[in-house]
Structure formats: C-alpha cells, structure tokens
Design a protein around this motif. Structure first.
Motif, PDB file in Angstrom:
ATOM      1  N   ARG A  91       0.847  -1.201   0.000  1.00  0.00           N
ATOM      2  CA  ARG A  91       0.000   0.000   0.000  1.00  0.00           C
ATOM      3  C   ARG A  91       0.879   1.247   0.000  1.00  0.00           C
ATOM      4  O   ARG A  91       1.848   1.328   0.731  1.00  0.00           O
ATOM      5  N   GLY A  92       0.509   2.182  -0.876  1.00  0.00           N
ATOM      6  CA  GLY A  92       1.215   3.463  -0.886  1.00  0.00           C
ATOM      7  C   GLY A  92       2.555   3.432  -1.601  1.00  0.00           C
ATOM      8  O   GLY A  92       3.192   4.461  -1.772  1.00  0.00           O
ATOM      9  N   VAL A  93       2.999   2.245  -2.032  1.00  0.00           N
ATOM     10  CA  VAL A  93       4.258   2.170  -2.777  1.00  0.00           C
ATOM     11  C   VAL A  93       3.895   1.953  -4.241  1.00  0.00           C
ATOM     12  O   VAL A  93       3.238   0.983  -4.590  1.00  0.00           O
ATOM     13  N   LYS A  94       4.307   2.890  -5.072  1.00  0.00           N
ATOM     14  CA  LYS A  94       3.932   2.796  -6.480  1.00  0.00           C
ATOM     15  C   LYS A  94       4.869   1.871  -7.242  1.00  0.00           C
ATOM     16  O   LYS A  94       6.039   1.729  -6.866  1.00  0.00           O
ATOM     17  N   LEU A  95       4.356   1.302  -8.331  1.00  0.00           N
ATOM     18  CA  LEU A  95       5.196   0.423  -9.145  1.00  0.00           C
ATOM     19  C   LEU A  95       6.461   1.163  -9.573  1.00  0.00           C
ATOM     20  O   LEU A  95       7.559   0.609  -9.576  1.00  0.00           O
ATOM     21  N   LYS A  96       6.274   2.446  -9.898  1.00  0.00           N
ATOM     22  CA  LYS A  96       7.396   3.300 -10.249  1.00  0.00           C
ATOM     23  C   LYS A  96       8.492   3.278  -9.169  1.00  0.00           C
ATOM     24  O   LYS A  96       9.681   3.166  -9.464  1.00  0.00           O
ATOM     25  N   ASP A  97       8.043   3.396  -7.903  1.00  0.00           N
ATOM     26  CA  ASP A  97       8.993   3.381  -6.774  1.00  0.00           C
ATOM     27  C   ASP A  97       9.693   2.023  -6.676  1.00  0.00           C
ATOM     28  O   ASP A  97      10.885   1.934  -6.404  1.00  0.00           O
ATOM     29  N   MET A  98       8.901   0.988  -6.902  1.00  0.00           N
ATOM     30  CA  MET A  98       9.430  -0.369  -6.810  1.00  0.00           C
ATOM     31  C   MET A  98      10.491  -0.589  -7.891  1.00  0.00           C
ATOM     32  O   MET A  98      11.533  -1.195  -7.645  1.00  0.00           O
ATOM     33  N   LEU A  99      10.223  -0.073  -9.081  1.00  0.00           N
ATOM     34  CA  LEU A  99      11.196  -0.214 -10.166  1.00  0.00           C
ATOM     35  C   LEU A  99      12.478   0.542  -9.827  1.00  0.00           C
ATOM     36  O   LEU A  99      13.581   0.090 -10.129  1.00  0.00           O
ATOM     37  N   ALA A 100      12.306   1.693  -9.172  1.00  0.00           N
ATOM     38  CA  ALA A 100      13.491   2.460  -8.767  1.00  0.00           C
ATOM     39  C   ALA A 100      14.315   1.660  -7.758  1.00  0.00           C
ATOM     40  O   ALA A 100      15.547   1.674  -7.800  1.00  0.00           O
ATOM     41  N   VAL A 101      13.631   0.941  -6.883  1.00  0.00           N
ATOM     42  CA  VAL A 101      14.322   0.074  -5.925  1.00  0.00           C
ATOM     43  C   VAL A 101      15.124  -0.988  -6.682  1.00  0.00           C
ATOM     44  O   VAL A 101      16.304  -1.222  -6.411  1.00  0.00           O
ATOM     45  N   CYS A 102      14.477  -1.607  -7.663  1.00  0.00           N
ATOM     46  CA  CYS A 102      15.142  -2.672  -8.434  1.00  0.00           C
ATOM     47  C   CYS A 102      16.329  -2.140  -9.224  1.00  0.00           C
ATOM     48  O   CYS A 102      17.307  -2.849  -9.470  1.00  0.00           O
ATOM     49  N   ARG A 103      16.224  -0.883  -9.590  1.00  0.00           N
ATOM     50  CA  ARG A 103      17.222  -0.289 -10.478  1.00  0.00           C
ATOM     51  C   ARG A 103      18.377   0.329  -9.689  1.00  0.00           C
ATOM     52  O   ARG A 103      19.350   0.817 -10.267  1.00  0.00           O
ATOM     53  N   ARG A 104      18.221   0.351  -8.371  1.00  0.00           N
ATOM     54  CA  ARG A 104      19.159   1.056  -7.506  1.00  0.00           C
ATOM     55  C   ARG A 104      20.589   0.592  -7.729  1.00  0.00           C
ATOM     56  O   ARG A 104      20.862  -0.596  -7.862  1.00  0.00           O
TER      57      ARG A 104
END
Ligand SMILES: Nc1ncnc2c1ncn2[C@@H]1O[C@H](COP(=O)(O)OP(=O)(O)OP(=O)(O)O)[C@@H](O)[C@H]1O
Ligand SMILES: [Mg+2]
Lengths: 243, 402
Positions: A91-104
């Motif tokens: 909740r509250g975490v956007k797919l965009k944010d998740m992709l940024a995590v993966c791309r870190r």
C-alpha cells in the motif's frame, strides 16, 4: 551458477523438501514440474533466502559461494531474482517506486520506464504495487521489476499462470530478454522456471527439466520429453519410472 | 442537533480528573511576552512553523493569521475578496450576531479545558467566506506557543456561508527550544447550505506539551466538510475528538488523520459524526504509527436518518515493542435503512512485505521505511497538488530520525 546439494527444508516443523540436488550452469534454463504442494515454491523461496524456510541439512552455492546462510537482500545483490507466485500488496508504494528500488545502484535509471512503455505497462507505473492487479498484470509487473533488476539467476514461479494468449507472447518476450535467449554464444543468464501448463516452453527454450514429487526430485532430462510424458501418463508414471 | 447524542458526547472524553491540576501547572499565555511582529521570529522558529505548512511569506495563501502566546502577531488577507479574517475578539465586538455561533457546537462547560478557555480566552481566529465566494487559495493560520510552561487558550470560529468554499491550513507548534506547554483550542465550524470547508491541521509540538483541541462542526444541506489532521512529532499528550453534526440532506463530513506517536507520547484521537439528515455521508479514516507511544484511534458514526452512508477505517502500525495502538470503532444505527461499515487493522508490518522488498535488494531497515512511507503517503482529498506535495515532504521529513 547454482548448486544445491542434499537440501532438506522444514516449514513450521513440517518436512517439505527432502534431499534436493540440483545444478544449473551459467547460461542454462531449467524447468521444474510437479504436483501441487510438492514443494516447488518452497525450493525457490529457499534458494532466495526467505524466512520460514528452515534448512535442516544440505547447502546452496551461488556463483561458487556458499549462500546457505546469506541474507535475502545480499542474495539479491549477488544477482538472484525471483518472480513471486503470490506477491503481497504494498500500500502506498507505487510500481514506479518499486522499479526504482530494483534499479538502484545501476546506471541508466530511466531504463525501467522505457521497458514499461515497451511492454505496454506504463499506465501501471503510478499504481500501488499489486493493489487490485489482475493475475496477468501481477506477472507483468513482476517481470518488469526483474528486468529492471537484471539478475544473473532468475527464479520464475509459474510465470504464465493466469495469463491470456496475447499476453503470453509478451510475457514470453520478457522472459526471453531476462534469460538472454537471443544470445547464443557465451550466454550469462540462468533461469529456473516452474510451470504446470508448459505453455511457456513454446516461447522460452529450456535446457533441462526436473520433476518434483513429495519434496524430492524424481526425474531429470529433456524438458519437452518430460512434459510430454506427464501429459500422457500423469505424475504417477514418474513414480513408477523411478521405482 | 440531537440532544441525546450531544449529551452522550459530553461524557465521552477519557480524561479522568486531574485536568484542573494540569491547567494549573502552566501559567496563562496572557502573562507571557507577546511577539510584536513576525520579523522577530528566529530562523529555526520559521523553519519549525514551515513544517506545519505555515509559510511566513504568505505565498500561495489567501490570508495569514499568526497568534503567538496570547497575542495576534499577524492577521492579513492581502486584498483577497470574499473572505474575512480577523482576531476572534475583534469579530465578537464587530458582529453582534456572532453570539449565535459562539459556544454552540462545543459546550462551554463541557470540561475543564473548555471552561478554562471561556474564562481566560487569549484569542483565536475568525474566518468567514461570504455567500457564493470560492476562495481558491487556502488561508493559513498558526497557533504558536513561544514561551516555556505556558497555557494558550484559543477559540476559533470558521463560517462558510451559503454556496461558498474555503480552505484553511492550521499549523500548531511550540518554540523549538521549548519543552513544556499546554494548548487548548476550541473550534467551531459552520458549513452552510451548499458550502464547503477543507480544514487541514498539522501539529508540531514539543516533548512535554499537552494538547486539548475541542472541535464542533455543523454541516447543512449539500454542505461538505473535509478535515485532515496530521501529527508526526514528539508530544506528551494529545486528546482530540471533533464532533460533526450533519443536519442537512446530503451533507458530507470526512475526517482523515495521519498520526505518528513517538516514544513517550499519548495520543487519544478520533472523530464522531452524527448523521441526522437523509442522504448524509461520512468517512472517518485514520492511519496511525506507534514508535513506542500510545495511540487510541476512535471513531463513532451515528446514523439517525434514512439513506445515510458512513464508513470508518483505522489502520495502525506498531513499530516498537512498547507501542500500543487501541482502535475503537463504533457504529450506531437508529434506523434500518443505513449503510454503515468499519474496518480496523492493527499490527506490525507484514514480514512478507518486508521480504518482498528485500528480494529486490533493500536491507530490512530500508524496506521498513519504504513501507512506512507508503503507509503515510495518503493522497489528501481536497488539497491542491502542490499542497499535497508539501504535506508529503513534511511527512517524509518527519520520518527522519525515527
Ligand atoms: N507457510 C506454510 N505453512 C504450512 N505449510 C506450508 C507453508 N508453506 C508451504 N507449506 C506446505 O508445503 C508444501 C509445499 O508447498 P509449495 O508451495 O512449495 O508447493 P508447490 O509445489 O509450489 O505447489 P503449487 O504447484 O500448488 O504451487 C505444501 O504442502 C504446503 O501446504
Ligand atoms: Mg507453488
């Protein structure tokens, strides 16, 4: 790439994996068949390092290192990635944010969003991860995350279940890219795919197949031949064949 | 207004005596030094006020009201038409009719804090949107305790006349170097027919500060009242329980709150909505996080008329072993034809969620803070995009050092 030796795993005191041996070389794709509840997801979760999967015996090595006790996030950093069969909603975490995590920590931070556009998934970027996603959408979101992460060993837990025929093509493309199926010499990426339907094998060639029954690997060999056998004779045949 | 529910509400506060003693511990704001002008604020004070959404420059705001200790330091509308903003003491002198709005939705003898405010009023703001006027930019108000060990007693009146629309952002804070204080804030909101008030309140107190807002709201036919309440920083104790009476057909009230309780704090919060007219609608939604403090998240919906629709939602995360979150959702229907529901979930962050993020490379701490940020990342309704962004950055900042 991945070597599993005599792996025994309990969940809540229940013996689920009973002496698994598995070897996946660099650039190889393996697939894993087996009845519901036989322990396939358990094997993938244990390779990745999730809590609750209690290793009683045996060892897992990845890229030549013993990772049996390595924390989950370090395995991820070492290059292991997992497509979840049933990922939780964030909740509250956007797919965009998740992709940024993966791309870190990787360059070309825009890549994930380009990929989202390429696979027709950009309108999900602002959505909360998995919130209200359909079965097929979950798979696409998972694959997009993995493409952003770009692991060397990708563990795919039923990537095609719940996916319609049109999207199967897209998902197949995504997996081909993850596993470098368009590179024929010196391929670096390895994969382990759980499949019930075998559909994914029409898009992604596998080098080897394994059948898991009751926490043990019963049979190894050519994936298409194994799959044909299961289709024709069912899993009982594997039991008989082994005896 | 239903007298039964109102009376019952008066019994509601959880304070068990000792309130008078608490009040006596502090010296009245009227004895503290007033702040002559806003330029005298130190840089760290300006920053702290900014964290409550109060921007001294007044940019993007329709009006600014700053009350420090007992005095009104700044009160200006910068030529915006259709809205009135003045110290409430002045408004009481100017408008005889204001008596009809004074102590009507909150009873003066409700408890020790209301009595103290009636007896020793420091000041407060009066805001009124004139009929049919839509005030686009929000008015900002700030209730600021600047001297140590001071009790500030505030009484505000906000009126949105028929067909008008009004946005108010209120920041409440204590001086950054001050630890102890008491803030009592009585507020009465009147939303007339077809009017709308969006009220956003951000608290930023000190470690030993006691806060006692007492709020009443009346919403007439087709009126809308949206309240957003945010408190993220250290405080000793907050006790707030606004009550809204939806007296007109299709009136709507929504209370959103985002509450973080650091160690040592006790936050008793919630709202009650009495749906008295057919078609009235309401929602009470809270997101609470305890880092060791105690939170009581209340909600009480009372359906008295046919066709009302109301929903209550409390979600709480406990991020420390010592933390306590007590959700008390109450639904009370007096007629058959109502649609009322509630949902409450309290606990720690699900391990699966943390591990999902860890599988994508985050450490356990990073995964936890990502989930917490997501939890607090509520798109607040009724606010402009800019304001929402402003609030989000306040929320993110507020998370630091937790
Ligand atoms: N958290 C758990 N608690 C109790 N039992 C569990 C838990 N997780 C898995 N199991 C059990 O372990 C066994 C293996 O489960 P697993 O999910 O690995 O099967 P699977 O082969 O992936 O099945 P499917 O094809 O249905 O996905 C099952 O009997 C399952 O019920
Ligand atoms: Mg499974």
């Amino acid at each position: 790439m991945l070597k599993i030796e005599d792996l025994w795993v309990d969940i809540h005191g229940k013996e689920v994996l009973r002496g698994i041996n598995l070897h996946i070389g660099r650039g190889e794709t393996h697939c894993l068949f087996g009845k519901n509840g036989s322990g396939k997801t358990t094997l993938l979760m244990t390779i990745m390092g999730f809590s609750g999967y209690e290793i009683k015996q045996g060892r897992i090595s990845f890229k030549g290192q013993d990772i049996t006790k390595t924390p989950l996030n370090e395995r991820s950093a070492m290059g292991a990635g997992l497509l979840f069969q049933r990922p939780p909603t964030l909740r509250g975490v956007k797919l965009k944010d998740m992709l940024a995590v993966c791309r870190r920590g990787k360059d070309d931070s825009g890549l994930a969003e380009q990929l989202a556009v390429k696979y027709g998934f950009d309108r999900f970027l602002e959505r909360e991860v998995n919130l209200g996603f359909s079965g097929g959408e979950i798979k696409k979101s998972e694959l997009l995350q993995l493409l952003a992460q770009n692991p060397d060993l990708t563990l795919l837990d039923e990537p095609e279940s719940g996916v319609d025929i049109e999207n199967l093509q897209i998902i197949g493309d995504m997996i081909r890219k993850l596993l470098q199926k368009d590179i024929h010499r010196n391929r670096q990426k390895s994969g382990l795919i759980i499949t019930h339907t075998g559909f994914i094998l029409n898009y992604v060639a596998a080098d080897r197949g394994h059948v898991m029954l009751d926490g043990q690997i019963y049979c190894q060999g050519n994936p298409l031949e194994i799959f044909e056998g299961i289709q024709k004779y069912g899993y009982e045949e594997c039991v008989r064949c082994r005896q | 207004m239903s007298s039964v529910t109102h009376e019952e509400n008066m019994k509601k506060p959880v304070s068990q005596g000792g309130d008078e003693a608490l009040i006596r511990r502090f010296s009245p704001a009227s004895q503290a030094e007033p702040l002559k002008n806003a330029e005298l604020l130190e840089k760290d004070e300006v920053e702290k006020l900014k964290d409550t959404g109060f921007d001294l420059s007044g940019e993007g705001r329709s009006g600014t009201f700053l009350m420090a200790n007992c005095g009104v330091t700044k009160c200006a509308c910068g030529g915006v038409r259709g809205v009135e903003l003045m110290p409430v003491t002045e408004a009481l002198k100017k408008y005889g009719w204001l008596k009809e709005y004074w102590w009507q939705l909150v009873e003066a003898d409700k408890d020790a804090f209301t009595k103290e405010t009636e007896r020793g009023l420091d000041n407060g703001y009066f805001i009124r949107a004139l009929p049919g006027e839509r005030i686009v930019y929000p008015l900002q108000t700030c209730l600021y305790i600047r001297s140590d060990n001071t009790a500030q007693r505030v009484h505000n009146i906000v009126i949105a006349e028929e067909g008008s629309e009004l946005h108010v952002i209120t920041g409440c804070a204590t001086h950054p170097h001050l630890t102890s204080g008491l803030h009592i804030g009585v507020s009465e909101f009147y939303v007339k027919k077809g009017a709308k008030i969006v009220f956003t309140m951000i608290h930023n107190w000190g470690e030993d500060v006691y806060v006692r807002p007492r709020t009443g709201v009346r919403v007439e036919e087709d009126g809308v009242f949206l309240s957003n309440y945010i408190t993220l920083k250290g405080v000793k104790s907050i006790q707030t329980y606004p009550v809204a009476y939806l007296t007109g057909t299709n009136a709507l009230a929504r209370f959103n709150s985002v509450i973080v309780a650091p160690k040592g704090s006790h936050i008793d919060t919630g709202a009650k909505v009495v749906l008295e007219a057919p078609g009235a609608k309401s929602e009470i939604i809270s997101r609470t996080i305890s880092y060791g403090g105690r939170i009581i998240a209340r909600g009480h919906l009372v359906g008295l008329a046919k066709g009302v629709k109301a929903h209550l939602e409390c979600q709480g995360l406990i991020l420390s072993e010592e933390g306590v979150i007590h959700a008390i959702p109450e639904l009370e229907a007096h007629v058959a034809d109502v649609d009322m529901s509630h949902e409450a979930a309290v606990g720690k962050i699900a391990k699966e969620e943390i591990e999902y993020l860890m599988a994508r490379g985050l450490s356990e701490e990073e995964a936890t803070s990502t989930i917490v940020r997501g939890f607090l990342n509520v798109e607040i309704e009724g606010l402009s995009k800019e304001l929402n962004e402003e609030l989000k950055s306040i929320a993110t900042e507020g998370q630091k050092g937790m």
